[in-house]
Scaffold this active site. Structure first.
Site, PDB file in Angstrom:
ATOM      1  N   GLY A 233       0.798  -1.229   0.000  1.00 30.77           N
ATOM      2  CA  GLY A 233       0.000   0.000   0.000  1.00 30.77           C
ATOM      3  C   GLY A 233       0.826   1.272   0.000  1.00 30.77           C
ATOM      4  N   SER A 234       2.022   1.220  -0.574  1.00 30.04           N
ATOM      5  CA  SER A 234       2.815   2.465  -0.585  1.00 30.04           C
ATOM      6  C   SER A 234       2.178   3.492  -1.524  1.00 30.04           C
ATOM      7  CB  SER A 234       4.279   2.194  -0.947  1.00 30.04           C
ATOM      8  OG  SER A 234       4.403   1.763  -2.275  1.00 30.04           O
ATOM      9  N   ASN A 235       1.512   3.039  -2.586  1.00 30.42           N
ATOM     10  CA  ASN A 235       0.775   3.989  -3.434  1.00 30.42           C
ATOM     11  C   ASN A 235      -0.440   4.552  -2.684  1.00 30.42           C
ATOM     12  OD1 ASN A 235       1.820   4.339  -6.304  1.00 30.42           O
ATOM     13  ND2 ASN A 235       1.999   2.126  -6.018  1.00 30.42           N
TER      14      ASN A 235
ATOM     15  N   ASN B 236      -6.114   2.433 -12.499  1.00 33.54           N
ATOM     16  CA  ASN B 236      -5.129   1.434 -12.062  1.00 33.54           C
ATOM     17  C   ASN B 236      -3.732   1.964 -12.347  1.00 33.54           C
ATOM     18  OD1 ASN B 236      -4.142  -1.111 -11.130  1.00 33.54           O
ATOM     19  ND2 ASN B 236      -3.821  -1.740 -13.254  1.00 33.54           N
TER      20      ASN B 236
ATOM     21  N   HIS C  47       0.225   0.589 -13.120  1.00 28.33           N
ATOM     22  CA  HIS C  47       0.955  -0.615 -13.532  1.00 28.33           C
ATOM     23  C   HIS C  47       2.429  -0.246 -13.699  1.00 28.33           C
ATOM     24  CE1 HIS C  47       1.307  -4.609 -15.279  1.00 28.33           C
ATOM     25  NE2 HIS C  47       2.157  -4.080 -16.133  1.00 28.33           N
TER      26      HIS C  47
ATOM     27  N   ASP D 249      -5.460  -4.675 -18.126  1.00 21.43           N
ATOM     28  CA  ASP D 249      -4.327  -3.780 -18.445  1.00 21.43           C
ATOM     29  C   ASP D 249      -4.454  -3.085 -19.794  1.00 21.43           C
ATOM     30  OD1 ASP D 249      -3.007  -4.219 -16.054  1.00 21.43           O
ATOM     31  OD2 ASP D 249      -1.679  -5.755 -16.841  1.00 21.43           O
TER      32      ASP D 249
ATOM     33  N   GLU E  17       5.930   6.194  -9.309  1.00 23.72           N
ATOM     34  CA  GLU E  17       4.501   5.896  -9.141  1.00 23.72           C
ATOM     35  C   GLU E  17       3.913   6.817  -8.067  1.00 23.72           C
ATOM     36  OE1 GLU E  17       3.437   1.753  -8.606  1.00 23.72           O
ATOM     37  OE2 GLU E  17       5.176   1.095  -9.733  1.00 23.72           O
TER      38      GLU E  17
END
Ligand code: GRF
Length: 195
Positions: free
Chosen positions: A12-14, A107, A109, A150, A179
């Site tokens: 969960g760093s994003n 999302n 990626h 994707d 990111e």
């Protein structure tokens, strides 16, 4: 103010970068909940540290995909989600949820899609494939989620150089930093386009 529901399966760093962007006023939104598919992950700890409600919903705990999808949808309605932000969520989003939230699911990626996307390309597999191919540039992509894995429309990308002797872990870490920069900006810009 718009409501974001985040889906995460891991560190969960994003998710954290989105929390931080809200706290520092860079992103004008609120996170009304976190959905995870498993217990004990760091993302849940981050939610609890920030008083964000959580739900753990795993398809294997339901009798059918329909039951799972309906429970997800009920939770999203309860949290009044304007958009869904996938932040390292390793499960397929059911079709009925994608249809109910058309153009409202983002999302991230860790490659320059359409390269290294689709089945099997997750986590370190992506970076191993990039290094093995000899590409000198990789990066990250933020896209809208469609029923084709994707393959939804790309909102933004950042390029990151692949260095000589990079390990998959080193490349992953360098991309992850980007990111964290990109996701809150793209979410903020995207929210401004919604009514
Ligand atoms: C990120 O590399 C993201 O691109 C991918 O999953 C990873 C999640 O990392 N979809 P974290 O859980 O946000 O740290």
């Amino acid at each position: 103010m718009k409501n974001i529901v985040v889906f995460a399966s891991g560190s969960g760093s994003n998710f954290q970068s989105i929390i931080d962007a809200i706290q520092t006023g860079k992103l004008h939104a609120r996170i009304t909940g976190l959905i995870s598919n498993k217990e004990g992950i760091k993302a849940l700890e981050r939610a609890s540290n920030n008083s964000i409600p959580t739900a753990i919903l795993s398809v294997k705990d339901f009798n059918s995909i329909e039951e799972y999808s309906n429970t997800l949808l009920e939770q999203l309605f309860e949290w009044d989600a304007d958009i869904i932000v996938l932040a390292g969520f390793l499960r397929k989003i059911p079709s009925s949820v994608i249809q109910a939230y058309q153009n409202r699911i983002l999302n991230i990626h860790p490659s320059l899609l359409p390269k290294y996307g689709g089945k099997g390309f997750y986590g370190l597999n992506v970076h191993k494939a990039v290094i093995e191919s000899g590409d000198t540039v990789s990066g990250c992509t933020i896209h809208l989620v469609s029923e084709k894995y994707d393959e939804g429309p790309i909102l933004d990308q950042i390029e990151v150089p692949v260095l000589d002797n990079d390990t998959p872990e080193e490349l992953a870490a360098r991309i992850l930093e980007k990111e964290h920069e990109l996701y809150p900006i793209v979410i903020s810009d995207y929210l401004k386009t919604l009514n």
